[in-house]
Scaffold this motif. Structure first.
Motif, mmCIF file in Angstrom:
data_model
loop_
_atom_site.group_PDB
_atom_site.id
_atom_site.type_symbol
_atom_site.label_atom_id
_atom_site.label_comp_id
_atom_site.label_asym_id
_atom_site.label_seq_id
_atom_site.Cartn_x
_atom_site.Cartn_y
_atom_site.Cartn_z
ATOM 1 N N ARG A 197 -122.507 -9.083 -14.109
ATOM 2 C CA ARG A 197 -121.958 -9.551 -12.835
ATOM 3 C C ARG A 197 -122.394 -10.987 -12.557
ATOM 4 O O ARG A 197 -121.619 -11.808 -12.074
ATOM 5 C CB ARG A 197 -122.418 -8.617 -11.720
ATOM 6 N N TYR A 238 -118.913 -1.328 -10.742
ATOM 7 C CA TYR A 238 -117.792 -1.186 -9.808
ATOM 8 C C TYR A 238 -117.407 -2.561 -9.265
ATOM 9 O O TYR A 238 -116.243 -2.935 -9.243
ATOM 10 C CB TYR A 238 -118.214 -0.250 -8.672
ATOM 11 N N ASN A 239 -118.409 -3.317 -8.850
ATOM 12 C CA ASN A 239 -118.132 -4.620 -8.263
ATOM 13 C C ASN A 239 -117.581 -5.581 -9.308
ATOM 14 O O ASN A 239 -116.627 -6.320 -9.061
ATOM 15 C CB ASN A 239 -119.418 -5.178 -7.620
ATOM 16 N N GLY A 243 -113.694 -2.863 -8.483
ATOM 17 C CA GLY A 243 -113.340 -1.537 -7.968
ATOM 18 C C GLY A 243 -112.853 -0.563 -9.026
ATOM 19 O O GLY A 243 -112.076 0.336 -8.713
ATOM 20 N N ILE A 300 -122.613 -4.192 -2.310
ATOM 21 C CA ILE A 300 -121.634 -4.556 -3.346
ATOM 22 C C ILE A 300 -120.547 -3.503 -3.519
ATOM 23 O O ILE A 300 -119.556 -3.738 -4.210
ATOM 24 C CB ILE A 300 -122.308 -4.871 -4.700
ATOM 25 N N PRO A 302 -118.945 -1.924 -0.530
ATOM 26 C CA PRO A 302 -119.031 -1.794 0.936
ATOM 27 C C PRO A 302 -118.489 -0.467 1.482
ATOM 28 O O PRO A 302 -118.885 -0.066 2.575
ATOM 29 C CB PRO A 302 -118.187 -2.968 1.454
ATOM 30 N N LYS A 366 -125.712 -10.874 0.236
ATOM 31 C CA LYS A 366 -125.179 -10.305 -1.007
ATOM 32 C C LYS A 366 -125.917 -10.869 -2.208
ATOM 33 O O LYS A 366 -126.352 -12.013 -2.188
ATOM 34 C CB LYS A 366 -123.683 -10.562 -1.146
HETATM 35 C C1 LIG Z 1 -118.225 -6.913 -4.419
HETATM 36 O O1 LIG Z 1 -119.325 -7.395 -3.653
HETATM 37 C C2 LIG Z 1 -119.002 -8.297 -2.617
HETATM 38 C C3 LIG Z 1 -120.290 -8.704 -1.956
HETATM 39 O O2 LIG Z 1 -121.048 -9.356 -2.885
HETATM 40 C C4 LIG Z 1 -118.044 -7.665 -1.633
HETATM 41 O O3 LIG Z 1 -117.680 -8.588 -0.632
HETATM 42 C C5 LIG Z 1 -116.829 -7.145 -2.376
HETATM 43 O O4 LIG Z 1 -115.976 -6.465 -1.476
HETATM 44 C C6 LIG Z 1 -117.261 -6.205 -3.487
HETATM 45 N N1 LIG Z 1 -116.116 -5.704 -4.260
HETATM 46 C C7 LIG Z 1 -115.636 -4.474 -4.110
HETATM 47 C C8 LIG Z 1 -114.504 -4.111 -5.016
HETATM 48 O O5 LIG Z 1 -116.040 -3.683 -3.273
#
Ligand SMILES: *[C@@H]1O[C@H](CO)[C@@H](O)[C@H](O)[C@H]1NC(C)=O
Ligand SMILES: *[C@@H]1O[C@H](CO)[C@@H](O)[C@H](O)[C@H]1NC(C)=O
Length: 441
Positions: A197, A238-239, A243, A300, A302, A366
């Motif tokens: 990441r 996931y992040n 997603g 990460i 949310p 974050k």
């Molecule tokens: C990934 O993390 C960021 C915060 O660092 C967030 O704003 C974003 O929505 C996240 N992505 C997903 C797919 O949730």
């Protein structure tokens, strides 16, 4: 009875009638109150640390080298959430002193370290990089130290048994060498996912996926009922994948298990040893890791925040009951009266859950990446390859294996069961033994 004898007794009654005896004051809706509780805990914890005193070794916690990495990680998070810079110099000094050859594998301790010991320092460095913890000039960057750990661990991936996996221990003469366990594989998985990441380098991503997929073929990660050693690293994947469904399923499953097993009392508890008050110094720290890693997950990924944050808040309130003002904390966060225990490791967990409770005041918080403003410079070649491959140089004879297996079973019973802490204990015993017998085939 004279007045001065009577007064304390009356005060005790008064306090008891409020249900708490001088517990640490904490208003979970009030930023200043949380910071104050966290500051007291940091002070309490650091009163047990001596690495910054003349003649002492920076970063060293006697008899538990890995604990230093865990402590600095907790302090970096504390700085991030509260803005208190009091311990930053001590953190930098300790981490850089223990860096070894840019890989947290210092040669003087290297002969007894396990993969998980080294990993905690790597995760501390990764945390420093993601949070833009100030670096020191002319020293390796935080992320390069994390890369050094990755680079020394990856060559230890072992396909001679079970088709892959990290062993717990690095050296064949250590009890635990024959075991492939959840903490070692979960640790490298988490580090790889976070490096992926942070750097957006596909090599780390592929490794993370490889470790996850391999683990899923073993009892270490069971995707039918979602028991595993580590609850949060799926969130980084996931992040990173924006997603991805595979990782969302991982988060959902693990979060459900975590809620059911470790929040059965509403407040986080270390079910394995709290009831019997037999938690050891490692187990006393685990609620702290769960606090901070769940909080990262809430940030990460949310969509998990509404489930995670109230649990963190309830746990922080519970913890305050266990921390007598200005003293060390007990471990039963679900219990109103102090449980009678007091350790530096429980203080570390308390500090971590207080810091985590700050998240609601920081909408912008974050973990950063190179693309989103992290300043720590990547060095994919960091670390020494020489530290990487000990087991290839020592052929293991059958006698050693049996001996090691026997010792490992003791470890499983005495210590390891607690360490593989996100597993339900029954599962844990089964999977440790299963992993054990697979590993010695
Ligand atoms: C990934 O993390 C960021 C915060 O660092 C967030 O704003 C974003 O929505 C996240 N992505 C997903 C797919 O949730
Ligand atoms: C990605 O990481 C790998 C493994 O450390 C390294 O060999 C490669 O050079 C890196 N690629 C880039 C573009 O940094």
């Amino acid at each position: 009875m004279q007045l001065r004898n009577w007064l304390p007794a009356a005060l005790v009654v008064l306090l008891v009638s409020r249900g708490r005896v001088s517990a640490l004051d904490l208003d979970i809706e009030d930023e200043a109150s949380i910071k104050n509780a966290a500051r007291k805990m940091a002070f309490q914890m650091m009163s047990e640390y001596h690495g910054d005193e003349p003649g002492q070794v920076p970063g060293l916690i006697l008899e538990s080298w890995w604990e230093g990495g865990a402590m600095f990680m907790t302090l970096i998070q504390y700085w991030y959430w509260t803005g208190d810079t009091t311990y930053n110099d001590i953190v930098r000094e300790g981490m850089l002193h223990q860096q070894g050859q840019n890989d947290f594998f210092p040669s003087i301790y290297g002969h007894f370290l396990g993969n998980d010991d080294q990993m905690f320092w790597g995760l501390a460095a990764m945390t420093a990089a993601e949070l833009n913890f100030p670096e020191e000039e002319d020293q390796p960057s935080w992320v390069s130290l994390a890369q050094g750990v990755f680079n020394t661990q990856v060559p230890r991936w072992d396909e001679t048994a079970c088709g892959g996996g990290m062993r717990w221990q690095i050296w064949p003469f250590e009890a635990g060498y024959t075991m492939k366990n959840a903490i070692s594989n979960g640790g490298l998985f988490q580090l790889a996912a976070r490096l992926a990441r942070y750097t957006n380098n596909d090599t780390y991503f592929q490794w993370a996926e490889k470790i996850w997929d391999w683990s899923a073929t073993t009892p270490l990660l069971k995707s039918d009922d979602w028991t595993i050693a580590d609850s949060t690293s799926a969130a980084y994947m996931y992040n990173t994948t924006n997603g991805g469904q595979k990782w969302k399923a991982g988060i959902d499953g693990l979060l459900a298990t975590t809620g059911k097993v470790f929040f059965a009392k509403g407040v986080m508890s270390e079910i394995w040893c709290e009831q019997t008050m037999t938690c050891d110094r490692n187990e006393d720290m685990f609620k702290g890791f769960l606090s901070s890693w769940l909080t990262s997950t809430a940030i990460i990924a949310p969509y998990t925040a509404s489930e995670i944050i109230p649990r963190i808040q309830r746990s922080a309130l519970g913890t305050a009951q266990q921390c007598l003002d200005g003293q060390s904390c007990g471990c039963r966060w679900h219990q109103e009266e102090w449980d009678g225990s007091a350790t530096m490791q429980s203080d570390m967990s308390a500090l971590s859950v207080f810091s985590s409770a700050m998240a609601i005041f920081r909408a912008d918080a974050k973990p950063l990446t190179i693309a989103t403003g992290a300043i720590s410079k990547s060095n994919p070649a960091a670390g020494s390859k020489e530290d990487a491959l000990p087991f290839k140089t020592h052929p293991v004879r059958t006698g050693d294996r049996v001996g090691a297996a026997f010792a490992t079973v003791l470890f499983v019973v005495l210590w390891m069961v607690g360490f593989i802490w996100l597993l339900d204990p029954r599962e844990c015993i089964r999977s440790c033994f299963a992993a054990e017998s697979d590993a010695i085939v």
